[in-house]
Design an enzyme around this catalytic site. Sequence first.
Site, PDB file in Angstrom:
ATOM      1  N   SER A  67      50.460  19.184  72.248  1.00 17.13           N
ATOM      2  CA  SER A  67      49.783  19.330  70.953  1.00 17.13           C
ATOM      3  C   SER A  67      50.300  18.323  69.940  1.00 17.13           C
ATOM      4  O   SER A  67      51.505  18.270  69.665  1.00 17.13           O
ATOM      5  CB  SER A  67      50.059  20.719  70.374  1.00 17.13           C
ATOM      6  OG  SER A  67      49.305  21.671  71.045  1.00 17.13           O
ATOM      7  N   HIS A  73      44.263  18.104  70.644  1.00 18.74           N
ATOM      8  CA  HIS A  73      44.154  17.714  72.058  1.00 18.74           C
ATOM      9  C   HIS A  73      42.865  16.931  72.257  1.00 18.74           C
ATOM     10  O   HIS A  73      41.772  17.490  72.183  1.00 18.74           O
ATOM     11  CB  HIS A  73      44.148  18.948  72.970  1.00 18.74           C
ATOM     12  CG  HIS A  73      45.487  19.582  73.089  1.00 18.74           C
ATOM     13  ND1 HIS A  73      46.370  19.298  74.103  1.00 18.74           N
ATOM     14  CD2 HIS A  73      46.113  20.465  72.289  1.00 18.74           C
ATOM     15  CE1 HIS A  73      47.477  19.994  73.933  1.00 18.74           C
ATOM     16  NE2 HIS A  73      47.348  20.711  72.838  1.00 18.74           N
ATOM     17  N   TYR A  97      45.926  30.308  77.495  1.00 22.23           N
ATOM     18  CA  TYR A  97      45.383  31.183  76.431  1.00 22.23           C
ATOM     19  C   TYR A  97      43.935  30.853  76.079  1.00 22.23           C
ATOM     20  O   TYR A  97      43.249  31.656  75.456  1.00 22.23           O
ATOM     21  CB  TYR A  97      46.261  31.139  75.166  1.00 22.23           C
ATOM     22  CG  TYR A  97      46.367  29.796  74.486  1.00 22.23           C
ATOM     23  CD1 TYR A  97      45.311  29.251  73.769  1.00 22.23           C
ATOM     24  CD2 TYR A  97      47.543  29.057  74.558  1.00 22.23           C
ATOM     25  CE1 TYR A  97      45.405  28.023  73.150  1.00 22.23           C
ATOM     26  CE2 TYR A  97      47.658  27.829  73.947  1.00 22.23           C
ATOM     27  CZ  TYR A  97      46.580  27.310  73.245  1.00 22.23           C
ATOM     28  OH  TYR A  97      46.682  26.089  72.653  1.00 22.23           O
ATOM     29  N   GLU A  98      43.456  29.665  76.494  1.00 20.39           N
ATOM     30  CA  GLU A  98      42.051  29.328  76.231  1.00 20.39           C
ATOM     31  C   GLU A  98      41.114  30.096  77.168  1.00 20.39           C
ATOM     32  O   GLU A  98      39.899  30.045  77.002  1.00 20.39           O
ATOM     33  CB  GLU A  98      41.826  27.827  76.412  1.00 20.39           C
ATOM     34  CG  GLU A  98      42.511  26.972  75.357  1.00 20.39           C
ATOM     35  CD  GLU A  98      42.348  25.492  75.632  1.00 20.39           C
ATOM     36  OE1 GLU A  98      41.260  24.950  75.373  1.00 20.39           O
ATOM     37  OE2 GLU A  98      43.306  24.873  76.137  1.00 20.39           O
ATOM     38  N   HIS A 129      45.044  25.056  78.279  1.00 19.87           N
ATOM     39  CA  HIS A 129      46.049  26.116  78.251  1.00 19.87           C
ATOM     40  C   HIS A 129      45.508  27.414  78.853  1.00 19.87           C
ATOM     41  O   HIS A 129      44.313  27.675  78.824  1.00 19.87           O
ATOM     42  CB  HIS A 129      46.469  26.406  76.805  1.00 19.87           C
ATOM     43  CG  HIS A 129      46.959  25.213  76.060  1.00 19.87           C
ATOM     44  ND1 HIS A 129      46.112  24.315  75.460  1.00 19.87           N
ATOM     45  CD2 HIS A 129      48.215  24.762  75.826  1.00 19.87           C
ATOM     46  CE1 HIS A 129      46.819  23.363  74.887  1.00 19.87           C
ATOM     47  NE2 HIS A 129      48.095  23.595  75.091  1.00 19.87           N
ATOM     48  N   MET A 178      53.639  27.645  74.875  1.00 18.38           N
ATOM     49  CA  MET A 178      52.533  28.269  75.609  1.00 18.38           C
ATOM     50  C   MET A 178      51.979  27.356  76.713  1.00 18.38           C
ATOM     51  O   MET A 178      50.811  27.461  77.071  1.00 18.38           O
ATOM     52  CB  MET A 178      51.410  28.633  74.631  1.00 18.38           C
ATOM     53  CG  MET A 178      51.860  29.487  73.463  1.00 18.38           C
ATOM     54  SD  MET A 178      50.554  29.688  72.259  1.00 18.38           S
ATOM     55  CE  MET A 178      51.444  30.424  70.883  1.00 18.38           C
ATOM     56  N   SER A 179      52.825  26.460  77.216  1.00 18.62           N
ATOM     57  CA  SER A 179      52.306  25.508  78.221  1.00 18.62           C
ATOM     58  C   SER A 179      53.410  25.110  79.187  1.00 18.62           C
ATOM     59  O   SER A 179      54.385  25.833  79.375  1.00 18.62           O
ATOM     60  CB  SER A 179      51.768  24.260  77.504  1.00 18.62           C
ATOM     61  OG  SER A 179      52.834  23.550  76.903  1.00 18.62           O
ATOM     62  N   ALA A 188      54.745  20.906  72.264  1.00 18.73           N
ATOM     63  CA  ALA A 188      55.261  21.368  70.975  1.00 18.73           C
ATOM     64  C   ALA A 188      55.804  22.764  71.222  1.00 18.73           C
ATOM     65  O   ALA A 188      55.202  23.537  71.969  1.00 18.73           O
ATOM     66  CB  ALA A 188      54.133  21.420  69.954  1.00 18.73           C
ATOM     67  N   ASN A 222      58.823  24.096  64.740  1.00 14.00           N
ATOM     68  CA  ASN A 222      59.034  25.198  63.780  1.00 14.00           C
ATOM     69  C   ASN A 222      60.111  26.119  64.330  1.00 14.00           C
ATOM     70  O   ASN A 222      60.429  26.059  65.522  1.00 14.00           O
ATOM     71  CB  ASN A 222      57.723  26.000  63.636  1.00 14.00           C
ATOM     72  CG  ASN A 222      57.221  26.499  64.985  1.00 14.00           C
ATOM     73  OD1 ASN A 222      56.574  25.771  65.739  1.00 14.00           O
ATOM     74  ND2 ASN A 222      57.564  27.733  65.318  1.00 14.00           N
ATOM     75  N   HIS A 231      49.009  26.769  63.382  1.00 13.56           N
ATOM     76  CA  HIS A 231      48.882  25.547  64.176  1.00 13.56           C
ATOM     77  C   HIS A 231      49.007  24.300  63.293  1.00 13.56           C
ATOM     78  O   HIS A 231      49.476  23.255  63.750  1.00 13.56           O
ATOM     79  CB  HIS A 231      47.523  25.574  64.899  1.00 13.56           C
ATOM     80  CG  HIS A 231      47.361  24.525  65.964  1.00 13.56           C
ATOM     81  ND1 HIS A 231      48.286  24.314  66.972  1.00 13.56           N
ATOM     82  CD2 HIS A 231      46.373  23.611  66.169  1.00 13.56           C
ATOM     83  CE1 HIS A 231      47.870  23.332  67.749  1.00 13.56           C
ATOM     84  NE2 HIS A 231      46.718  22.880  67.284  1.00 13.56           N
TER      85      HIS A 231
HETATM   86  N1  HPA Z   1      55.819  29.790  69.648  1.00 15.42           N
HETATM   87  C1  HPA Z   1      55.066  29.528  70.737  1.00 15.42           C
HETATM   88  N2  HPA Z   1      54.489  28.351  70.946  1.00 15.42           N
HETATM   89  C2  HPA Z   1      54.684  27.389  70.035  1.00 15.42           C
HETATM   90  C3  HPA Z   1      55.451  27.590  68.886  1.00 15.42           C
HETATM   91  C4  HPA Z   1      56.059  28.874  68.671  1.00 15.42           C
HETATM   92  O1  HPA Z   1      56.765  29.125  67.678  1.00 15.42           O
HETATM   93  N3  HPA Z   1      55.434  26.429  68.179  1.00 15.42           N
HETATM   94  C5  HPA Z   1      54.673  25.551  68.893  1.00 15.42           C
HETATM   95  N4  HPA Z   1      54.218  26.125  70.014  1.00 15.42           N
END
Ligand code: HPA
Length: 272
Positions: free
Chosen positions: A29, A60, A84-85, A82, A210-211, A112, A234, A246
Site C-alpha cells: 500500500s 494499489h 479482506y477484499e 488482499h 493484512m497481507s 505497510a 502508524n 487508510h
Molecule cells: N493494522 C493492520 N494493518 C495495517 C496497519 C495496522 O495498524 N497499518 C497498516 N496496515
Amino acid sequence: MNPSHVLEASQILNEKIGQKASIGIILGSGLGTFADHLENKKVIPYSEIPHFPTSSVSGHKGQFVFGTVNRVPVYVLQGRVHYYEGHSLEEVTFAVRVLKQLGTKTLIVTNAAGSINRSYKPGDLMLIKDHINLLGTNPLRGKNWEEWGPRFPDLSQAYDENLRKKAKAAAKKIKITLREGVYVAVSGPSYETPAEVKMLKALGADAVGMSTVPEVIVANHQGMKVCGISCLTNYAAHTGAHKLGHEEVLRTTQKVSEKFGLFLKTFVITIS
Ligand code: HPA
C-alpha cells in the site's frame, strides 16, 4: 489453483516483455512509486493478463512492471490483492505462482504495517525476520501440485538469512535505520482493538498487517528465497486524538517513499 491458468498468464507476460528477471518485487500500500522510477520499463495492467485478480484498494495501481535498476532486471507487482477484499488465498497468491513460472528466484515482499513494538516508530522500515499467520487459513489448503512443491513445506527459514544480512548491509550503506522483527498477519479490514494489540504483542509480534504472509508461504512452497520489508505507517491501535484510517497509512508511505525507494534500489543492486 489451476496450473494451466498460471501457464497462460506467464506466457502472455513473456510475450509482452521479451526479457527475463530473477528478482520479483511486490509493492505494498502506497509503496508503488518505486516502480515509476525503473529504467527500460514495460507496463502491463493486470486486466490484460489472463486470470490475474485486480485490487479495489486505493494506493494499489494494479499493474505488472518489468524494468531495470542499474541494469539489474526486475519484475515488479505495483499493487496486490488482499484476503479482506474477498479474494481467496489462491487468488491472493496467483501472482507469486506466475513470478515463479517466469523464472523468479528471489522475492522481495513489501507492505505497510502498524507498529506493535513501541520503540519502532511510524516512518521506520522493518526487516521481517519471521511471521505469525493469524489469517485462520493457509494458501496451500486444498490439492497440492507436487511439481510446485511439497505437501508439507518447511517454514523454519521463511525469510532468507543471507538476504537479511544483505538488507542490513544496504541500509548501512545509505545510512538509514532498519528495524528487524516479527510480522503478524490478520485478515482485516478493521484495524485492531487495543486488547488485540496487547495479545499480538504477547504472541511476540512487532508489527501487524493484512497481507504478505500468504505470498511468503507460497514463495517458500516453490523454493524461492524471500525477503520481507514492512513500512511502519502508524502505531497499531494508537490512542491518539484522531481515528486511524487508510489515509494516515498512505500519508506515511508517501513521506517515506524516497527513503524506501533508495533502500530498495540499493538492496537490489547488493543482491544482483
Ligand atoms: N493494522 C493492520 N494493518 C495495517 C496497519 C495496522 O495498524 N497499518 C497498516 N496496515
